[in-house]
Design a protein around this motif. Structure first.
Motif, mmCIF file in Angstrom:
data_model
loop_
_atom_site.group_PDB
_atom_site.id
_atom_site.type_symbol
_atom_site.label_atom_id
_atom_site.label_comp_id
_atom_site.label_asym_id
_atom_site.label_seq_id
_atom_site.Cartn_x
_atom_site.Cartn_y
_atom_site.Cartn_z
ATOM 1 N N SER A 198 -1.013 4.621 -0.499
ATOM 2 C CA SER A 198 -2.404 4.771 -0.056
ATOM 3 C C SER A 198 -2.670 6.107 0.620
ATOM 4 O O SER A 198 -3.788 6.582 0.609
ATOM 5 C CB SER A 198 -2.809 3.620 0.855
ATOM 6 O OG SER A 198 -1.919 3.535 1.923
ATOM 7 N N LYS A 228 0.124 9.922 -6.344
ATOM 8 C CA LYS A 228 -0.042 8.490 -6.530
ATOM 9 C C LYS A 228 0.365 8.091 -7.952
ATOM 10 O O LYS A 228 1.168 7.175 -8.164
ATOM 11 C CB LYS A 228 -1.528 8.164 -6.311
ATOM 12 C CG LYS A 228 -1.806 6.823 -5.709
ATOM 13 C CD LYS A 228 -3.287 6.682 -5.411
ATOM 14 C CE LYS A 228 -3.542 6.920 -3.948
ATOM 15 N NZ LYS A 228 -4.805 6.373 -3.465
ATOM 16 N N ASN A 240 -8.332 -0.441 -9.353
ATOM 17 C CA ASN A 240 -8.142 0.202 -10.641
ATOM 18 C C ASN A 240 -6.709 0.645 -10.858
ATOM 19 O O ASN A 240 -6.183 0.552 -11.960
ATOM 20 C CB ASN A 240 -9.103 1.389 -10.770
ATOM 21 C CG ASN A 240 -10.535 0.891 -10.878
ATOM 22 O OD1 ASN A 240 -10.756 -0.250 -11.281
ATOM 23 N ND2 ASN A 240 -11.486 1.725 -10.493
ATOM 24 N N LEU A 241 -6.082 1.109 -9.779
ATOM 25 C CA LEU A 241 -4.670 1.473 -9.887
ATOM 26 C C LEU A 241 -3.860 0.223 -10.237
ATOM 27 O O LEU A 241 -2.949 0.262 -11.070
ATOM 28 C CB LEU A 241 -4.203 2.075 -8.560
ATOM 29 C CG LEU A 241 -2.932 2.921 -8.589
ATOM 30 C CD1 LEU A 241 -3.104 4.130 -9.481
ATOM 31 C CD2 LEU A 241 -2.551 3.359 -7.182
ATOM 32 N N HIS A 260 -5.033 -1.988 -2.416
ATOM 33 C CA HIS A 260 -6.475 -2.057 -2.213
ATOM 34 C C HIS A 260 -7.191 -1.457 -3.411
ATOM 35 O O HIS A 260 -8.325 -1.791 -3.696
ATOM 36 C CB HIS A 260 -6.884 -1.300 -0.947
ATOM 37 C CG HIS A 260 -6.885 -2.172 0.263
ATOM 38 N ND1 HIS A 260 -7.688 -3.281 0.354
ATOM 39 C CD2 HIS A 260 -6.186 -2.114 1.406
ATOM 40 C CE1 HIS A 260 -7.476 -3.861 1.510
ATOM 41 N NE2 HIS A 260 -6.565 -3.177 2.170
ATOM 42 N N ASP A 261 -6.492 -0.537 -4.084
ATOM 43 C CA ASP A 261 -7.098 0.166 -5.198
ATOM 44 C C ASP A 261 -7.038 -0.726 -6.447
ATOM 45 O O ASP A 261 -6.022 -0.814 -7.125
ATOM 46 C CB ASP A 261 -6.330 1.477 -5.419
ATOM 47 C CG ASP A 261 -7.018 2.375 -6.424
ATOM 48 O OD1 ASP A 261 -7.763 1.848 -7.275
ATOM 49 O OD2 ASP A 261 -6.806 3.597 -6.351
ATOM 50 N N GLU A 306 0.848 -1.200 0.000
ATOM 51 C CA GLU A 306 0.000 0.000 0.000
ATOM 52 C C GLU A 306 0.879 1.243 0.000
ATOM 53 O O GLU A 306 0.634 2.184 0.760
ATOM 54 C CB GLU A 306 -0.887 0.012 1.250
ATOM 55 C CG GLU A 306 -1.907 -1.087 1.292
ATOM 56 C CD GLU A 306 -3.064 -0.819 0.348
ATOM 57 O OE1 GLU A 306 -3.231 0.327 -0.089
ATOM 58 O OE2 GLU A 306 -3.777 -1.780 0.031
#
Lengths: 276, 367
Positions: A166, A173, A198-199, A195-196, A163
């Protein structure tokens, strides 16, 4: 090159990793995804050699890490933790220089080469203006970027990111992940816990989904990042569509029950005339 | 990363390097000044005492004992008072100040707790208990033999307290810093109660036990310096050898491990070194509080947290702090009576530490 074979790790009575077999070739940029408690962070800690392996093996650069000196591992693997609490007034430069610890001599001295590597890393992450500020006096996002610079200063083949971005704003980012992608093109192997979704789909060509300490899904992003897989793993309804610019698959979460409180026409145009 | 960096790269790099050179120079200057401060303190502190000796004569005595300088018309009793009584005591307080300040800095770094020191984790009380127990079973009775054994008992007590605290703080195979401070408080409270119990059971040696608990340099001489010196040097070497690792360990075990530190091994060695320093100090002077807490704190506020300069400058400041605290302990009471030096350090350090604590709280609440 990272290889694990039926890896088991845990804390006390709690077994977190229950047989992870994974092979990450040199130069891959892989996203590790999965719900909370699925073992993502534990996997990275095990790969960095900081928690003991209960059974199974981890091989880095062709060697079993069991019995390797921590300094050897740190010359091959750098980690960016989720967050870093610093209780003491260290200068940002001192923190980045700590990334050079695996290379210091017997007296613990940093060489001119170490200072150069640290400054390079700070310039790459655009934190060199913070060099002589105290870590406690910079913002949380800046402190996190300094930690990323520290990992880059380690000049390792493998980067483990937990992360890592984050608590950065969107622009930072993207900037930081552009830098990671650049490192990856230059030959670095990256394992990114995220956790993202889409990233992850935007930057990682391969995704590994963990669930309850096991690999639930592993494959090229374009193949496995779809409605059915995501909805099943996360236990909520997820729809996937192509990124308007790069074409990478992007996930959209569907609220339970009613649609978002927009007027019907725009809602229909967004969902493409779907059921919702 | 991107082309819009306002400052050209090479100038930033040069700026950083020149600032690094400048801070190295500043450290050198500070180091020189502190060493000079210690030397001056030794000479000046020797001028204070019950017997009225001219300052010039004090300097003459010290110089005549140190080098080829020959003093002709000095009172022989001055020689004894200045060299054997005052100077030995000053050297001992400097040695104890050095040991306590360095041990404090090391414990703080390893526990990641700026408020930790030999007392918080029970090592000092452990040493005092070891000594008190030895007195109780009669080891302290013999003047020469007892002197050799008492400090060893203190060392044993310090290490026993340390390992008890480590064992209590080990949760699921890992040491937790908050649990360790808590365990230290439990162990030292328990041992303090045991010391009081021994005191009650053995009324004859109450004063001797009070000495261990309050801390004092009264009646100490060169033989105590000789005993504490080797332990202090070994402890100092252990801690200084791992000064760089202390920087990384103060980020926490996980990050230190990720950066390549052999965490468990290095931590045990630093803890051993710091305990050795504490035991050496406690064994010759009893429990002296606040030096290990306030001195590293002051230095860290001034020069930052890097342990290599921090440990060295803390040691030197600790020497000066205890030399002057002992001067106050010797001369402050009008009747010629002495205060235990532990009372002076607590009276000076306590309010100061409250100030630090208050400032720290405010800083945290702003975060």
């Amino acid at each position: 090159m990272i290889e694990t074979a039926s890896l088991h790790c845990g804390y006390g009575d709690h077994e977190v990793l229950r047989g992870i077999s994974l092979e990450v070739r040199s130069g891959e940029m892989t996203g590790i995804l999965g719900p909370n408690g699925s073992g993502k962070t534990t996997l990275l800690l095990a790969l960095a050699g900081v928690i003991p392996v209960r059974s199974g093996t981890i091989r880095l650069a062709g060697r079993n890490i069991r019995g390797q000196r921590p300094r050897w591992i740190a010359r091959h693997v750098a980690s960016v933790p989720q967050r870093s609490d610093v209780s003491f007034p260290f200068k940002c430069l001192s923190l980045v220089l700590m990334g050079r610890y695996p290379y210091v001599d017997g007296w613990g001295r940093y060489s001119a080469r170490d200072l150069d590597a640290a400054v390079d890393a700070m310039e790459e992450t655009r934190t060199s203006h913070l060099a002589h500020r105290l870590i406690r006096e910079v913002s949380g996002g800046e402190a996190q970027t300094v930690t990323i610079a520290r990992a880059l200063a380690q000049e390792t083949e493998i980067l483990l990111l937990d992360e890592a971005t984050s608590n950065l704003d969107v622009a930072r980012k993207i900037e930081v992940f552009d830098l990671f992608a650049e490192k990856n093109r230059a030959g670095a192997t990256l394992l990114c816990v995220m956790h993202d979704l889409n990233l992850a789909a935007l930057y990682c060509k391969r995704l590994v989904f963990l669930k309850e300490g096991r690999v639930a899904l592993d494959g090229p992003t374009v193949e496995i990042f779809n409605d059915r897989n995501l909805s099943e793993i996360y236990g909520t309804q997820i729809r996937v569509s192509a990124h308007p610019v790069t074409g990478a698959p992007q996930a959209h979460f569907v609220p339970r029950g009613n649609c978002a409180p927009t007027d019907r026409a725009s809602s229909e145009s967004v969902s493409g005339g779907g059921k919702c | 990363m991107k082309g819009h960096d306002p400052i050209p790269d090479h100038s930033t790099r040069e700026l950083i390097k020149s600032r690094e050179r400048r801070s190295l120079l500043m450290f050198g200057i500070t180091l020189g000044l502190m060493i000079a401060g210690v030397v001056v303190s030794v000479f000046l502190a020797a001028c204070f005492g019950r017997m009225n000796i001219p300052d010039a004569a004090v300097f003459q005595v010290i110089l005549s004992r140190l080098g080829p300088y020959q003093a002709s018309d000095l009172d022989p009793s001055w020689m004894v008072v200045v060299f054997d009584i005052r100077l030995s005591r000053i050297c001992l307080s400097a040695l104890v100040g050095l040991a306590l300040a360095v041990a404090g800095a090391a414990f703080q770094g390893i526990l990641r707790n700026p408020l930790a020191d030999p007392f918080t984790i029970g090592v000092s009380t452990g040493a005092a208990f070891g000594a008190s127990a030895a007195i109780f079973i009669g080891l302290g009775a013999d003047q020469v033999f007892g002197l050799g054994l008492l400090p060893l008992a203190a060392l044993g007590g310090a290490l026993a307290a340390l390992f008890t605290v480590v064992a209590l703080a080990r949760v699921e195979g890992r040491l937790r810093r908050d649990t360790m401070v808590l365990a230290g408080i439990v162990v030292s409270t328990f041992l303090s109660a045991l010391i009081s119990l021994l005191k009650a059971l053995d009324e004859e040696s109450v004063s001797s036990i009070v000495f261990w608990v309050m801390g004092s340099f009264q009646g100490r001489g060169w033989i105590h310096v000789a005993f504490a010196l080797p332990y202090t040097l070994v402890g100092l070497a252990l801690v200084l050898a791992y000064a760089r690792e202390l920087d990384l360990l103060s980020l926490g075990d996980t990050q230190a491990g990720q950066l390549g530190v052999d965490v468990n091994r290095v931590r045990m060695r630093i803890l051993l070194g710091a305990s050795l320093l504490t035991a050496a100090a406690v064994s010759v002077s009893g429990v002296i509080g606040f030096v290990g807490l306030v001195v590293p704190h002051l230095v860290r506020m001034t020069i930052g947290a890097e342990h290599r300069p921090l440990l060295i400058l803390s040691g030197l400041l600790g020497m000066m702090a205890l030399i002057w605290s002992d001067v106050i302990a010797r001369v402050v009471l009008p009747g010629g009576e002495e205060l235990p030096v532990g009372v002076v350090t607590a009276l000076l350090g306590g309010p100061f530490f409250c100030m630090l604590l208050k400032g720290k709280k405010e800083a945290v609440s702003l975060d």
